[in-house]
Design a protein around this motif. Sequence first.
Motif, mmCIF file in Angstrom:
data_model
loop_
_atom_site.group_PDB
_atom_site.id
_atom_site.type_symbol
_atom_site.label_atom_id
_atom_site.label_comp_id
_atom_site.label_asym_id
_atom_site.label_seq_id
_atom_site.Cartn_x
_atom_site.Cartn_y
_atom_site.Cartn_z
ATOM 1 N N UNK A 1 0.846 -1.204 0.000
ATOM 2 C CA UNK A 1 0.000 0.000 0.000
ATOM 3 C C UNK A 1 0.879 1.250 0.000
ATOM 4 N N UNK A 2 1.923 1.249 0.840
ATOM 5 C CA UNK A 2 2.842 2.386 0.888
ATOM 6 C C UNK A 2 3.500 2.606 -0.472
ATOM 7 N N UNK A 3 3.897 1.523 -1.098
ATOM 8 C CA UNK A 3 4.542 1.586 -2.417
ATOM 9 C C UNK A 3 3.602 2.218 -3.445
ATOM 10 N N UNK A 4 2.358 1.756 -3.478
ATOM 11 C CA UNK A 4 1.382 2.296 -4.431
ATOM 12 C C UNK A 4 1.076 3.764 -4.161
ATOM 13 N N UNK A 5 0.937 4.110 -2.883
ATOM 14 C CA UNK A 5 0.622 5.491 -2.543
ATOM 15 C C UNK A 5 1.755 6.436 -2.944
#
Length: 353
Positions: A315-319
């Motif tokens: 999720x952090x990567x996508x955000x």
Amino acid sequence: MVTISLDAMGGDFGPRVVIPGAAKALERYPDIKFVIYGDETECLSALNEFPKLEASCEFVACEIAIGMDEKPSQALRRGRYKSSMWQAIDAVKAGHADAAVSAGNTGALMAMALFCLRTLANIERPALAGVWPTLKGESIVLDVGATIGADAQQLVDFSIMGAAMSRSLFELKRPSVGLLNVGVEEVKGLDEIREAGRLLREANVDTLDYTGFVEGDDIGKGTVDVVVTEGFTGNIALKTAEGTARQFAELLRSAMSRSLFAKIGYLFAKSAFNRLREKTDPRKVNGAVFLGLNGIVIKSHGGTDAEGIAAAIAVAYDMARNKLNQKIEDDLKKYHAKRVPPPANVQHESGVE
């Protein structure tokens, strides 16, 4: 490269789960660089088991780990500047990381992130947004516990931020948004919710499709892409859903062990049950986002395993890759630029609206 700062001491299991989770994430996203913060002895021992991660990450030793039961004020006094949680957040502020991930104490993480990063322009309070499994796939639900109580304007801001997250995570052009209420009729609900609905209808925001009020059962149905509420109601909904998932898992396990035929039937349907468990386990569907801060901070479930940590990192990567905060800032600027404030001191002759 996407750089992620990782609080290795957060959660119920600390480096024993966080480090393996980071190793899993690195296998899936080779362009991630980690900066890992934590106790030197524990973290280096865990890193030795994952040579590829150890070779590609930066490690920073920290004196203090924030306990899961610490009060936010206590954690802030004790852990400011020195704790693994604070330093992971501060790396985002300093520009050394694109996003921070922690499975630690939610209240402490919220307090530190707010104190360190501050809020974006036009945002009074941040919101905690989670990914919710639905019959249609996944939806965004916010706020699930960061801000208790919210006025109409805050609910509108939550709607704009939630839609930006949905666009970043699910690549939707114009996500549908609904306000959680006790009924779908416009006359129902608290004044703040009805006023927020009016503001969203009149604003006609081009980055989201406001569909009106939704009820509690609409969350699981996936009626809308983004469900908006304030933190008290949202947190109760989240904990109720988690408890219901565990309850049904226990009831199913009990039913499947009552007879020989039930056990045989379970063996044939085991893969289907495993998929159901993966879909509904809150430790697997992991990675809530603090929206409205000057930086990206992801909260992982405290009791999760390595797979859950990897999911939160994803999720952090996508955000970060999809520039979530830039989307939020742009959307808020557009909305507030054309927002017309209500006239002051308007008196109604009849005294009744």
